[in-house]
Design a protein around this motif. Structure first.
Motif, PDB file in Angstrom:
ATOM      1  N   HIS A   1       0.852  -1.174   0.000  1.00  0.00           N
ATOM      2  CA  HIS A   1       0.000   0.000   0.000  1.00  0.00           C
ATOM      3  C   HIS A   1       0.895   1.234   0.000  1.00  0.00           C
ATOM      4  CE1 HIS A   1      -2.982   2.969   1.331  1.00  0.00           C
ATOM      5  NE2 HIS A   1      -3.924   2.088   1.011  1.00  0.00           N
ATOM      6  N   ALA A   2       0.417   2.307  -0.626  1.00  0.00           N
ATOM      7  CA  ALA A   2       1.224   3.524  -0.690  1.00  0.00           C
ATOM      8  C   ALA A   2       1.623   4.006   0.692  1.00  0.00           C
ATOM      9  CB  ALA A   2       0.449   4.611  -1.441  1.00  0.00           C
TER      10      ALA A   2
ATOM     11  N   LEU B   1      10.991 -12.958  -3.729  1.00  0.00           N
ATOM     12  CA  LEU B   1      10.876 -12.811  -5.172  1.00  0.00           C
ATOM     13  C   LEU B   1       9.611 -12.009  -5.494  1.00  0.00           C
ATOM     14  CD1 LEU B   1      11.849 -16.386  -6.416  1.00  0.00           C
ATOM     15  CD2 LEU B   1      13.217 -14.303  -6.546  1.00  0.00           C
ATOM     16  N   GLY B   2       9.748 -11.048  -6.395  1.00  0.00           N
ATOM     17  CA  GLY B   2       8.649 -10.153  -6.709  1.00  0.00           C
ATOM     18  C   GLY B   2       8.724  -8.898  -5.855  1.00  0.00           C
ATOM     19  N   HIS B   3       7.925  -7.901  -6.228  1.00  0.00           N
ATOM     20  CA  HIS B   3       8.078  -6.581  -5.611  1.00  0.00           C
ATOM     21  C   HIS B   3       6.800  -6.032  -5.005  1.00  0.00           C
ATOM     22  CE1 HIS B   3      12.091  -6.653  -7.158  1.00  0.00           C
ATOM     23  NE2 HIS B   3      11.673  -6.763  -8.398  1.00  0.00           N
ATOM     24  N   GLY B   4       5.834  -6.900  -4.734  1.00  0.00           N
ATOM     25  CA  GLY B   4       4.658  -6.440  -4.024  1.00  0.00           C
ATOM     26  C   GLY B   4       3.545  -5.979  -4.937  1.00  0.00           C
ATOM     27  N   ALA B   5       2.619  -5.238  -4.374  1.00  0.00           N
ATOM     28  CA  ALA B   5       1.375  -4.865  -5.045  1.00  0.00           C
ATOM     29  C   ALA B   5       1.608  -3.979  -6.258  1.00  0.00           C
ATOM     30  CB  ALA B   5       0.454  -4.166  -4.058  1.00  0.00           C
TER      31      ALA B   5
ATOM     32  N   ASP C   1      -6.318  -0.816  -4.771  1.00  0.00           N
ATOM     33  CA  ASP C   1      -5.958  -1.138  -3.391  1.00  0.00           C
ATOM     34  C   ASP C   1      -4.658  -0.465  -2.950  1.00  0.00           C
ATOM     35  OD1 ASP C   1      -8.207  -2.680  -3.114  1.00  0.00           O
ATOM     36  OD2 ASP C   1      -7.189  -4.591  -3.474  1.00  0.00           O
ATOM     37  N   PHE C   2      -3.751  -0.230  -3.903  1.00  0.00           N
ATOM     38  CA  PHE C   2      -2.477   0.394  -3.534  1.00  0.00           C
ATOM     39  C   PHE C   2      -2.684   1.843  -3.112  1.00  0.00           C
ATOM     40  CE2 PHE C   2       1.757   2.234  -4.227  1.00  0.00           C
ATOM     41  CZ  PHE C   2       2.537   1.291  -3.570  1.00  0.00           C
ATOM     42  N   ASP C   3      -3.655   2.512  -3.747  1.00  0.00           N
ATOM     43  CA  ASP C   3      -4.049   3.869  -3.370  1.00  0.00           C
ATOM     44  C   ASP C   3      -3.018   4.936  -3.730  1.00  0.00           C
ATOM     45  OD1 ASP C   3      -6.038   5.579  -2.432  1.00  0.00           O
ATOM     46  OD2 ASP C   3      -5.182   5.669  -0.415  1.00  0.00           O
ATOM     47  N   ALA C   4      -2.283   4.729  -4.837  1.00  0.00           N
ATOM     48  CA  ALA C   4      -1.490   5.827  -5.404  1.00  0.00           C
ATOM     49  C   ALA C   4      -2.423   6.724  -6.207  1.00  0.00           C
ATOM     50  CB  ALA C   4      -0.394   5.269  -6.300  1.00  0.00           C
TER      51      ALA C   4
END
Length: 376
Positions: free
Chosen positions: A283-284, A314-318, A324-327
C-alpha cells in the motif's frame, strides 16, 4: 515474478576493468591542500560543501585535476567542479580503453564492444554536457544534469530500470527510451509547463542495475544498493537553492524508489512511477514517506502481465496502479509500451512535467480516478 514470466536472460556481462575509482580514493586519502587534510570519503555532504567553500578557485581546480574520479563523485562538492572533474576522468577512461584495445587481448566481439564504449565516453565529454557522477568500474555508473542544479527551485531525478549502464545510458535510435533521452524530454516539457520555474533534471544511472530480467530483477538486492546511492545523491544536492525534488522512477527504478522511500528527505515532494513491477510495498502508506505517490501504466505495457506479489523475496509487491495500492493514478495516454512514457506529445510526459514543476492540480488522471483530490 520477473524471472518466471519474462523468458529473458541476463544479456549484459560486467566487464573486468581496473577499479580506477578505488585507486583515486586511496590517493585522495593520502592527499592534502595547503597543508590541510582532505575530507575522508563518506564525509557528510554539508561538511564537504563547507570545505570546498573555504578553498580558492585554484585550489579546488587543482584537486579536480589530481583526483578527478574522487571529486567527480563527491557529494557536496560544487556541481560545476564535479562536471569539470568528470570531463578529466572521462578523458582518462578513453585513454585507458584505447590502450586496452591495443593490447591485443580482446576478441573480435571485445574489440567491437571497446569501440562502442569509447564512442559513449567521447559523447559524454562533449562540450556542454554536465556529468555529475561517473565511475568506469565494471559496467559503469553515470549521472548527468540538464539545467542548473545549483540554482533550480525544482529538481527532477529520472531513475531508470534494468540494463542501464555506460553503454545504454543514451541511445541514437529511439533516444527517449534511455536515461539521457528521458531526462532531456522531461526537462523540455517542464520548461514548457512552467516557463517561470527554475528547473533541473538529472538522468540518474548511478547504481548497478539488474542485467536483463533474471533473478536480480526479481529481487530487491540491486534496489537496496541503488536506494542507498540515490539517498546519497539527494543528500549531496546543493542546499542553498532550497529546491524541492520529484523522483520519476521507471520499471525497476520504481523498486529502487520504493526501497528508498521511508528514508527520503522532506524536500522530496513527489514520487512518480511508470511501468512498475511494484515498490516492495502493499500500500502507498506502507512506503513511509510524506511524498505524494503517483503511478501510471500504458495499456500495452507488458509489465501488467508480471505477477505483482512478494513470495519469499521474489517479486516486488502490489501493483502501484491498482485501486488497493491507493497511489494517485495518472493517465499514460500516448505512451507506447513499456519504454515509451517520455515521448514528446504524450499525456504521460505532460503529466510528469506538471508534477515536476509543482502544477499537480493540472495533471490528467487515469481511469477516471480522482488523482487530484485534495490538491490545490
Amino acid at each position: 515474478m520477473l524471472l518466471a514470466t519474462s523468458g529473458w536472460t541476463a544479456g549484459r556481462q560486467l566487464r573486468a576493468r581496473p577499479d580506477a575509482l578505488s585507486a583515486s580514493l586511496a590517493a585522495w586519502r593520502a592527499g592534502s591542500v595547503a597543508g590541510r587534510p582532505l575530507p575522508a570519503p563518506g564525509t557528510a555532504p554539508g561538511r564537504v560543501e563547507r570545505f570546498f567553500g573555504s578553498l580558492t578557485d585554484a585550489q579546488a581546480t587543482g584537486l579536480a585535476r589530481r583526483y578527478p574520479l574522487t571529486v567527480g563523485n563527491l557529494n557536496g562538492a560544487p556541481p560545476a567542479l564535479r562536471y569539470r572533474a568528470n570531463r578529466i576522468a572521462l578523458a582518462d577512461a578513453v585513454r585507458a580503453e584505447r590502450a586496452r584495445a591495443r593490447s591485443g587481448g580482446l576478441t573480435v566481439d571485445g574489440q567491437r564492444a571497446s569501440r562502442r564504449l569509447v564512442h559513449r565516453l567521447e559523447s559524454l565529454r562533449r562540450p556542454g554536457r554536465q556529468v555529475l557522477a561517473f565511475d568506469p568500474t565494471g559496467s559503469g555508473r553515470v549521472a548527468e544534469v540538464f539545467g542548473d542544479v545549483a540554482t533550480a527551485r525544482r529538481v527532477s531525478i529520472v531513475v531508470p530500470g534494468v540494463d542501464t549502464d555506460l553503454l545504454t545510458f543514451e541511445r541514437t535510435r529511439q533516444p527517449r527510451r534511455a536515461p539521457v533521452g528521458m531526462a532531456r524530454a522531461l526537462y523540455a516539457a517542464e520548461r514548457a509547463a512552467g516557463p517561470a520555474t527554475r528547473t533541473a533534471v538529472i538522468a540518474w544511472a548511478d547504481y548497478t542495475s539488474p542485467a536483463g530480467l533474471g533473478i536480480d530483477a526479481a529481487t530487491g538486492a540491486r534496489a537496496a544498493d541503488g536506494a542507498r546511492r540515490l539517498l546519497a545523491t539527494l543528500d549531496g544536492l546543493p542546499r542553498r537553492s532550497g529546491a524541492t525534488v520529484a523522483l520519476f522512477c521507471h520499471s525497476y527504478g520504481s523498486v529502487v524508489c520504493g526501497v528508498a522511500a521511508d528514508r527520503l528527505p522532506r524536500r522530496v515532494t513527489d514520487i512518480a512511477v511508470a511501468g512498475s513491477p511494484g515498490m516492495r510495498a502493499e500500500h502507498a502508506r506502507d512506503l513511509g514517506t510524506s511524498a505524494r505517490i503517483w503511478a501510471m501504466r500504458d495499456s500495452g505495457d507488458w509489465i501488467a502481465d508480471v505477477p505483482h506479489l512478494d513470495l519469499a523475496g521474489l517479486g516486488h509487491g502490489a501493483d502501484p496502479v491498482s485501486a488497493d495500492f491507493d497511489a494517485r493514478v495518472l493517465s499514460a495516454d500516448g505512451a507506447v509500451g513499456h519504454a515509451g512514457y517520455f515521448e514528446p506529445g504524450t499525456t504521460s510526459l505532460a503529466n510528469f512535467a506538471e508534477v515536476g514543476v509543482g502544477a499537480v492540480s493540472s495533471v490528467r488522471c487515469g481511469g477516471g480516478d480522482a488523482c487530484t483530490a485534495g490538491l490545490t
